[in-house]
Scaffold this motif. Structure first.
Motif, mmCIF file in Angstrom:
data_model
loop_
_atom_site.group_PDB
_atom_site.id
_atom_site.type_symbol
_atom_site.label_atom_id
_atom_site.label_comp_id
_atom_site.label_asym_id
_atom_site.label_seq_id
_atom_site.Cartn_x
_atom_site.Cartn_y
_atom_site.Cartn_z
ATOM 1 N N PRO A 301 42.240 52.987 46.151
ATOM 2 C CA PRO A 301 41.138 52.841 45.199
ATOM 3 C C PRO A 301 39.757 52.734 45.862
ATOM 4 O O PRO A 301 38.736 52.709 45.170
ATOM 5 C CB PRO A 301 41.481 51.545 44.462
ATOM 6 N N CYS A 302 39.727 52.660 47.199
ATOM 7 C CA CYS A 302 38.453 52.462 47.905
ATOM 8 C C CYS A 302 37.551 53.693 47.724
ATOM 9 O O CYS A 302 38.030 54.826 47.780
ATOM 10 C CB CYS A 302 38.689 52.254 49.397
ATOM 11 N N GLY A 303 36.287 53.472 47.542
ATOM 12 C CA GLY A 303 35.357 54.600 47.372
ATOM 13 C C GLY A 303 34.140 54.135 46.604
ATOM 14 O O GLY A 303 33.663 53.022 46.796
ATOM 15 N N ARG A 304 33.726 54.942 45.656
ATOM 16 C CA ARG A 304 32.485 54.619 44.925
ATOM 17 C C ARG A 304 32.627 53.369 44.050
ATOM 18 O O ARG A 304 31.671 52.644 43.835
ATOM 19 C CB ARG A 304 32.098 55.793 44.029
ATOM 20 N N LYS A 305 33.847 53.157 43.539
ATOM 21 C CA LYS A 305 33.990 52.062 42.568
ATOM 22 C C LYS A 305 34.581 50.788 43.156
ATOM 23 O O LYS A 305 34.610 49.754 42.491
ATOM 24 C CB LYS A 305 34.830 52.533 41.390
ATOM 25 N N LEU A 306 35.091 50.852 44.354
ATOM 26 C CA LEU A 306 35.661 49.649 44.975
ATOM 27 C C LEU A 306 35.253 49.592 46.440
ATOM 28 O O LEU A 306 35.576 50.493 47.221
ATOM 29 C CB LEU A 306 37.195 49.660 44.861
ATOM 30 N N THR A 307 34.536 48.535 46.777
ATOM 31 C CA THR A 307 34.080 48.367 48.160
ATOM 32 C C THR A 307 35.260 47.909 49.017
ATOM 33 O O THR A 307 35.925 46.935 48.677
ATOM 34 C CB THR A 307 32.983 47.267 48.219
ATOM 35 N N CYS A 308 35.524 48.610 50.105
ATOM 36 C CA CYS A 308 36.604 48.187 51.011
ATOM 37 C C CYS A 308 36.097 48.240 52.446
ATOM 38 O O CYS A 308 35.532 49.252 52.854
ATOM 39 C CB CYS A 308 37.792 49.137 50.944
ATOM 40 N N GLY A 334 46.451 45.271 51.903
ATOM 41 C CA GLY A 334 45.016 45.150 52.174
ATOM 42 C C GLY A 334 44.388 44.038 51.367
ATOM 43 O O GLY A 334 45.094 43.270 50.701
ATOM 44 N N GLN A 335 43.054 43.943 51.426
ATOM 45 C CA GLN A 335 42.403 42.869 50.681
ATOM 46 C C GLN A 335 41.081 43.292 50.076
ATOM 47 O O GLN A 335 40.431 44.214 50.554
ATOM 48 C CB GLN A 335 42.238 41.634 51.565
ATOM 49 N N PHE A 336 40.721 42.572 48.996
ATOM 50 C CA PHE A 336 39.483 42.896 48.286
ATOM 51 C C PHE A 336 38.282 42.321 49.022
ATOM 52 O O PHE A 336 38.319 41.190 49.491
ATOM 53 C CB PHE A 336 39.507 42.294 46.871
ATOM 54 N N ASP A 337 37.202 43.116 49.067
ATOM 55 C CA ASP A 337 35.938 42.599 49.603
ATOM 56 C C ASP A 337 35.179 41.840 48.518
ATOM 57 O O ASP A 337 34.608 40.791 48.758
ATOM 58 C CB ASP A 337 35.057 43.771 50.070
ATOM 59 N N ARG A 338 35.201 42.435 47.306
ATOM 60 C CA ARG A 338 34.425 41.843 46.205
ATOM 61 C C ARG A 338 35.336 41.680 44.993
ATOM 62 O O ARG A 338 35.752 42.646 44.366
ATOM 63 C CB ARG A 338 33.261 42.766 45.846
ATOM 64 N N LEU A 339 35.603 40.405 44.655
ATOM 65 C CA LEU A 339 36.549 40.132 43.563
ATOM 66 C C LEU A 339 36.071 40.648 42.207
ATOM 67 O O LEU A 339 36.873 41.026 41.358
ATOM 68 C CB LEU A 339 36.789 38.627 43.455
ATOM 69 N N GLU A 341 34.817 43.340 41.568
ATOM 70 C CA GLU A 341 35.159 44.761 41.421
ATOM 71 C C GLU A 341 36.647 44.976 41.102
ATOM 72 O O GLU A 341 37.085 46.096 40.871
ATOM 73 C CB GLU A 341 34.816 45.529 42.708
ATOM 74 N N LEU A 342 37.386 43.875 41.070
ATOM 75 C CA LEU A 342 38.824 43.962 40.769
ATOM 76 C C LEU A 342 39.070 44.602 39.396
ATOM 77 O O LEU A 342 40.122 45.189 39.145
ATOM 78 C CB LEU A 342 39.418 42.546 40.831
ATOM 79 N N ILE A 343 38.090 44.491 38.512
ATOM 80 C CA ILE A 343 38.199 45.082 37.174
ATOM 81 C C ILE A 343 38.551 46.574 37.256
ATOM 82 O O ILE A 343 39.253 47.105 36.399
ATOM 83 C CB ILE A 343 36.875 44.852 36.366
ATOM 84 N N TYR A 344 38.077 47.217 38.311
ATOM 85 C CA TYR A 344 38.371 48.651 38.491
ATOM 86 C C TYR A 344 39.875 48.852 38.703
ATOM 87 O O TYR A 344 40.484 49.740 38.104
ATOM 88 C CB TYR A 344 37.568 49.180 39.687
ATOM 89 N N VAL A 345 40.471 48.000 39.518
ATOM 90 C CA VAL A 345 41.924 48.087 39.746
ATOM 91 C C VAL A 345 42.657 47.688 38.460
ATOM 92 O O VAL A 345 43.578 48.373 38.012
ATOM 93 C CB VAL A 345 42.338 47.175 40.931
ATOM 94 N N GLU A 346 42.214 46.590 37.856
ATOM 95 C CA GLU A 346 42.877 46.090 36.632
ATOM 96 C C GLU A 346 42.923 47.171 35.550
ATOM 97 O O GLU A 346 43.934 47.322 34.848
ATOM 98 C CB GLU A 346 42.132 44.843 36.109
ATOM 99 N N THR A 361 40.943 39.855 36.070
ATOM 100 C CA THR A 361 39.767 39.669 36.940
ATOM 101 C C THR A 361 39.121 38.308 36.674
ATOM 102 O O THR A 361 38.762 37.581 37.609
ATOM 103 C CB THR A 361 38.753 40.811 36.681
ATOM 104 N N GLN A 362 39.052 37.942 35.396
ATOM 105 C CA GLN A 362 38.454 36.643 35.056
ATOM 106 C C GLN A 362 39.249 35.491 35.685
ATOM 107 O O GLN A 362 38.677 34.562 36.259
ATOM 108 C CB GLN A 362 38.404 36.487 33.533
ATOM 109 N N GLN A 363 40.589 35.568 35.580
ATOM 110 C CA GLN A 363 41.436 34.523 36.169
ATOM 111 C C GLN A 363 41.276 34.458 37.686
ATOM 112 O O GLN A 363 41.231 33.381 38.272
ATOM 113 C CB GLN A 363 42.920 34.790 35.839
ATOM 114 N N MET A 364 41.218 35.636 38.298
ATOM 115 C CA MET A 364 41.093 35.675 39.764
ATOM 116 C C MET A 364 39.746 35.097 40.205
ATOM 117 O O MET A 364 39.663 34.375 41.206
ATOM 118 C CB MET A 364 41.249 37.116 40.257
ATOM 119 N N LEU A 365 38.686 35.417 39.450
ATOM 120 C CA LEU A 365 37.351 34.901 39.804
ATOM 121 C C LEU A 365 37.290 33.382 39.600
ATOM 122 O O LEU A 365 36.680 32.664 40.386
ATOM 123 C CB LEU A 365 36.284 35.576 38.945
#
Ligand SMILES: Nc1ncnc2c1ncn2[C@@H]1O[C@H](COP(=O)(O)OP(=O)(O)OP(=O)(O)O)[C@@H](O)[C@H]1O
Ligand SMILES: O=C(CO)[C@H](O)[C@H](O)COP(=O)(O)O
Length: 409
Positions: A301-308, A334-339, A341-346, A361-365
């Motif tokens: 998923p890394c790219g424009r919508k998810l910072t990795c 792997g791991q998320f840089d910015r939580l 942005e998890l909404i993109y994966v969700e 994403t809300q629960q994780m944040l």
């Protein structure tokens, strides 16, 4: 008539009467619960001294029972905190009770720790040369009877294993909650207890990762030496392999935590490859999927919508078999840089049992400070929490719908 002096039931919305097995009459809505007395003195052997039977008219509501198995230090408490948060409350030890109680109670859930069913205290185990993982150090009869009682709406006096003193303390009252979680070493070991579970989870932490976490906690936070940590892991390993690990074949969901494959030869346990193994055909549980149910998919998923940053993130999803059972496996390495942005994966995951867009994403944040929040351990624990909420709602709604159906017929 036997006298249940140590561990007895207490009535809930009901009247209880103690009778001998011979005199017991089981009528509609009546529950029969057998309890065993046992010694709680130092070195107590936990041997039963004869059953007594208590018959109760229990309330109408039934408790949903969840089992969570894992070795010590493998993230059970963290998972429990995520789970109770999904139900919207903070879990606390019983008010005014034993300060060393292992129980956590919130509005909807009660989490009991199965260490409380150790039949041998620390001295007793030392004398007999057995570990706490050995079934001989645990009272499965009592565990079964008490979980069965709670599930059918009857409160119990559950023993307490005191981790500070290593002794068995006087019991505490456990009232039937909406959801009972039994967490610990052996929730799926005894067939009778296993059959009481509405859903079961196994946290399967690989040796390399377990070692890394132990070092982090026991060395950095508790001042243990590297040698003593190694020795304690080695000492537990034979019994872990014999009695704890085999339970994973019974689990409805397994969260497997392995070293990353994104960094060749990595054993540090910082970047993790986490697999959510979900059994097919489990009542009230439909596995999560990525993009297309039943397909095999690899996704970066890394790219424009998810910072990795290095080493990136890789997802994999597909059908498989696990101990002869058909399963679906969702994997994140792997791991998320910015939580945030998890909404993109969700948004690419389906069947996650959220009540609104972005709930994962809300629960994780909300719990960004919990261990594992930037990787698959936190993500999959949160999703399993949501699936358990969904399972609970399905079970309870099917129960309330049943009499209506009957009336219609
Ligand atoms: N997902 C995770 N990522 C990184 N470290 C973790 C993770 N989960 C747990 N840990 C580490 O393991 C330690 C133990 O976690 P936790 O208290 O949740 O486990 P536990 O199974 O309840 O342990 P115990 O049975 O010994 O009380 C944490 O303090 C942390 O150092
Ligand atoms: O495996 C464990 C808990 O999951 C413990 O080792 C077991 O309960 C014994 O506890 P203690 O070390 O406090 O005597």
């Amino acid at each position: 008539m036997a006298v249940c002096s140590a561990y007895t039931t207490q009535s809930l919305n009901s009247t209880c009467s103690i009778s001998t097995p011979a005199k017991t009459h089981l009528g509609f809505h009546q529950k029969q619960v057998v309890f065993y007395r046992r010694s709680s003195k130092r070195g107590g052997s936990g041997s039963s001294s004869g059953p007594c039977v208590i018959t109760c008219s229990a309330g109408d509501s039934q408790t949903v029972v969840i089992g969570l198995a894992a070795d010590s230090g493998c993230g059970k408490s963290t998972f429990m905190r995520r789970l109770t948060s999904v139900f919207g409350g903070a879990a606390e030890p019983p008010k005014g009770g034993n300060p060393d109680s292992n129980t956590l109670i919130s509005d909807m859930t009660t989490v009991i720790c199965l260490d409380d069913y150790h039949s041998l205290d620390r001295t007793g185990r030392k004398e007999k040369g057995v570990t706490a993982l050995d079934p001989r150090a645990n009272d499965f009869d009592l565990m079964y009877e008490q979980v069965k009682a709670i599930k059918s709406g009857v409160a119990v006096d559950k023993p307490i294993y005191n981790h500070v003193t290593g002794l068995l303390d006087p019991p505490e009252l456990i009232k039937p909650p909406k959801i009972l979680v039994i967490e610990g070493l052996h929730p799926m070991f005894d067939e009778r207890v296993r059959d009481l579970l509405d859903f079961s989870i196994y946290l399967d932490i690989s040796n390399e990762v377990k070692f890394a976490w132990k070092i982090q906690r026991d060395m950095a936070e508790r001042g243990h030496s590297l040698e003593s940590i190694k020795a304690s892991i080695e000492a537990r390993k034979p019994d872990f392999d014999a009695y704890i690990d085999p339970q994973k074949k019974y689990a409805d969901a397994v969260i497997e935590v392995l070293p990353t494959q994104l960094i060749p030869g990595d054993n540090e346990g910082k970047v993790l490859r986490v697999r959510l193994i979900m059994k097919e055909g489990v009542k009230h549980f439909s596995p999560v999927y990525l993009f297309d149910e039943g397909s095999t998919i690899s996704w970066i998923p890394c790219g424009r919508k998810l910072t990795c940053s290095y080493p990136g993130i890789k997802f994999h999803y597909g059908p498989d078999t696990y101990f002869g059972n058909e399963v679906s496996i969702l994997e994140m390495d792997g791991q998320f840089d910015r939580l945030d942005e998890l909404i993109y994966v969700e948004s690419h995951l389906s069947n996650i049992s959220t009540k609104f867009y972005g709930e994962v994403t809300q629960q994780m944040l909300k719990h960004a400070d919990f261990p594992g929040s930037n990787n698959g351990t936190g993500l999959f624990q949160t999703i399993v929490g949501l699936k358990i909420r969904d399972l609970y709602e399905q079970i309870t709604s099917s129960k309330t719908a049943a009499p209506l159906e009957a009336t219609k017929a």
